[in-house]
Structures are given as structure tokens and as C-alpha cells.
Design a protein around this motif. Sequence first.
Motif, mmCIF file in Angstrom:
data_model
loop_
_atom_site.group_PDB
_atom_site.id
_atom_site.type_symbol
_atom_site.label_atom_id
_atom_site.label_comp_id
_atom_site.label_asym_id
_atom_site.label_seq_id
_atom_site.Cartn_x
_atom_site.Cartn_y
_atom_site.Cartn_z
ATOM 1 N N ASP A 109 5.476 7.139 -8.678
ATOM 2 C CA ASP A 109 4.383 6.196 -8.925
ATOM 3 C C ASP A 109 3.312 6.825 -9.812
ATOM 4 O O ASP A 109 2.726 6.154 -10.670
ATOM 5 N N THR A 110 3.038 8.113 -9.628
ATOM 6 C CA THR A 110 2.085 8.809 -10.493
ATOM 7 C C THR A 110 2.580 8.817 -11.933
ATOM 8 O O THR A 110 1.808 8.594 -12.878
ATOM 9 N N PHE A 111 3.869 9.056 -12.104
ATOM 10 C CA PHE A 111 4.456 9.053 -13.443
ATOM 11 C C PHE A 111 4.376 7.664 -14.083
ATOM 12 O O PHE A 111 4.039 7.529 -15.267
ATOM 13 N N LEU A 112 4.660 6.624 -13.309
ATOM 14 C CA LEU A 112 4.715 5.271 -13.862
ATOM 15 C C LEU A 112 3.340 4.694 -14.167
ATOM 16 O O LEU A 112 3.218 3.765 -14.971
ATOM 17 N N GLU A 113 2.299 5.227 -13.534
ATOM 18 C CA GLU A 113 0.948 4.708 -13.765
ATOM 19 C C GLU A 113 0.556 4.780 -15.234
ATOM 20 O O GLU A 113 -0.194 3.931 -15.725
ATOM 21 N N SER A 114 1.038 5.783 -15.944
ATOM 22 C CA SER A 114 0.658 5.969 -17.347
ATOM 23 C C SER A 114 1.562 5.217 -18.316
ATOM 24 O O SER A 114 1.343 5.270 -19.529
ATOM 25 N N GLN A 115 2.567 4.516 -17.794
ATOM 26 C CA GLN A 115 3.513 3.804 -18.661
ATOM 27 C C GLN A 115 2.973 2.416 -18.994
ATOM 28 O O GLN A 115 2.736 1.605 -18.096
ATOM 29 N N LYS A 116 2.784 2.157 -20.256
ATOM 30 C CA LYS A 116 2.199 0.886 -20.678
ATOM 31 C C LYS A 116 3.255 -0.201 -20.868
ATOM 32 O O LYS A 116 2.927 -1.380 -20.904
ATOM 33 N N ARG A 117 4.512 0.198 -20.996
ATOM 34 C CA ARG A 117 5.575 -0.777 -21.228
ATOM 35 C C ARG A 117 6.693 -0.586 -20.203
ATOM 36 O O ARG A 117 6.985 0.531 -19.791
ATOM 37 N N GLY A 159 0.787 -1.218 0.000
ATOM 38 C CA GLY A 159 0.000 0.000 0.000
ATOM 39 C C GLY A 159 0.817 1.266 0.000
ATOM 40 O O GLY A 159 0.283 2.359 -0.200
ATOM 41 N N HIS A 160 2.140 1.140 0.227
ATOM 42 C CA HIS A 160 3.004 2.323 0.236
ATOM 43 C C HIS A 160 3.278 2.809 -1.184
ATOM 44 O O HIS A 160 3.359 2.007 -2.124
ATOM 45 N N ASP A 161 3.446 4.103 -1.342
ATOM 46 C CA ASP A 161 3.687 4.671 -2.661
ATOM 47 C C ASP A 161 5.194 4.855 -2.886
ATOM 48 O O ASP A 161 6.016 4.369 -2.111
ATOM 49 N N LEU A 162 5.531 5.578 -3.948
ATOM 50 C CA LEU A 162 6.937 5.834 -4.279
ATOM 51 C C LEU A 162 7.308 7.285 -3.982
ATOM 52 O O LEU A 162 8.043 7.920 -4.730
ATOM 53 N N SER A 163 6.807 7.802 -2.867
ATOM 54 C CA SER A 163 7.184 9.146 -2.449
ATOM 55 C C SER A 163 8.656 9.168 -2.064
ATOM 56 O O SER A 163 9.170 8.224 -1.458
ATOM 57 N N THR A 164 9.330 10.256 -2.388
ATOM 58 C CA THR A 164 10.701 10.446 -1.921
ATOM 59 C C THR A 164 10.669 10.957 -0.485
ATOM 60 O O THR A 164 9.625 11.367 0.030
ATOM 61 N N SER A 165 11.813 10.968 0.154
ATOM 62 C CA SER A 165 11.878 11.500 1.521
ATOM 63 C C SER A 165 11.506 12.978 1.544
ATOM 64 O O SER A 165 10.965 13.481 2.531
ATOM 65 N N LEU A 166 11.761 13.694 0.458
ATOM 66 C CA LEU A 166 11.367 15.096 0.360
ATOM 67 C C LEU A 166 9.848 15.215 0.233
ATOM 68 O O LEU A 166 9.232 16.081 0.860
#
Length: 263
Positions: free
Chosen positions: A206-214, A41-48
Amino acid sequence: MREHRVESWLELQEALFAGSWNEALGRFRPSFVFRGVPDAGHDLSTSLNRQGGAFASHERDLLRAFRKYARGTSSRPCESVWDWLALAQHHGLPTRLLDWTFSPNVALHFLTEDPELYEVDGVVWCVDYRETNRLLPKPLQTQLREEGADVFTAEMLEAAAGDLPTFDRLTKHPFVLFLEPPSLDDRIVNQFALFSVMNGPMLRLDTFLESQKRGVRRLIVPASLKWEVRDKLDQANVTERVLFPGLDGLSRWLRRYYSPRPR
């Protein structure tokens, strides 16, 4: 982005090494990087990112102060902002970098290092950097092509963008690249580590990768499989003692290794 739930150790290994055959080389040389997360359930947030509020607006202040006070304390001199950023991330300063590894087994270690999280499903993120490289700005693609490389070094990034504002202005569209840091210490080397970096302090990978189909997949490791994964990693010597050389890593390994399994 594809998501797959594995049900056994063998299925997990097959999924982690899927697509690793490189026909041009005639070798098993995958172009994937991996990140193990103990809670799916954790996302890919950076420490920042995780600091919240307006904290990201102090990114340059944090790095400037780190450079000022850390100078002379590292055995390896930092020659660029990217060296400094990697050193800061390595020592716990909130940055826009996110830790990854070239090793699937190291990713599995971080997925299973905390027995208190064995009751929840974990996840291994698998990203093909050759696919994400297709979305890089042209100057960065040119840099990779001229160097014959697939991921960046600090020296390569320095040639394309000498500071963070210049890097962020390369394009208006979000992108991610993978940065292999200098061998700051044995921990970096043993963990086969690298970092992801995006062109903005508050962008979420994670938001960026959601739209990646490959080239992007999430492997869900069920809670019921975590003990088996952990025990087999210990047998393969993928432990804190190896990944965190020194007495701290030794103590972390012994504390976990001798922890009783709850009934």
C-alpha cells in the motif's frame, strides 16, 4: 492512486469493469487484478509484515524449514523457490506474498465473507499490472517481453532470480510483480488466484501504491451495500462451496448462508 466510493450494485459493477476494453484484441480483457478487504481501514501488509518485530529476518529460516519438513507431502513436486513460496503461502506460512485474484467477483466474496464485519465499509483494490510492470528492473521486463506475458510464472522468475537474495538485489528501488502460481489444487484454480511479491520482506504494497498516479484505484464499498452484494454473489454461485472445494468449504458456506441478518 484514486479512491472512489460506490453507492449501488450497478455502480460497483461499472467501476470494477472500467477500462476492461482491449482495443488491440477487440475484446473485454482487462489488465487488472483485484483484492477484496472487509474493512477499508486495513492495509496491504503481508502475513510476514503483520508478525511485527524482527520476524521478517527469519524469512529464509521459515522457508528452509518448510521445504525440509513439507517435502513429499504435496502431490505436486516443487521445482523452484517460487513454487515453494507459493505452496507455503497457500497453506498459511507467513510469507512476503499477498493474495490477489483476476476475478472482481472473487474479490467481492472476500470482502463480504464475514458477516461480523458488515457494519464497516470494505474496499476492493484494483491494480493494473501493465502499469506496475513499467517499474520492474530491466531483466524482469525483458523476461516478460520475451515470453509475451504480463504476469510471471514460477519458471519465469526462476530464470531471472533463482533465490530471494538474488531477487532482492535486482534493484535498490521498490517494485512489485504479480506471480501466477501453479495449480496446486482446485482452490487456486477456482479462486483465479495470483500473488503479489515485492523485493524485500518488510516492504508494504500500500505504501508503494500510494505514489502511483496511474493504474491503481480503491473502490470503497459502504457497509450499507454489503448485504446486497453478498446475496447477489450467493445467487451467482460465488460462494465458499465453490472457492474452497471440499467439506470445509461446504461447512463455511452453510454457516454463513444460514446466519440471520441482524435487525
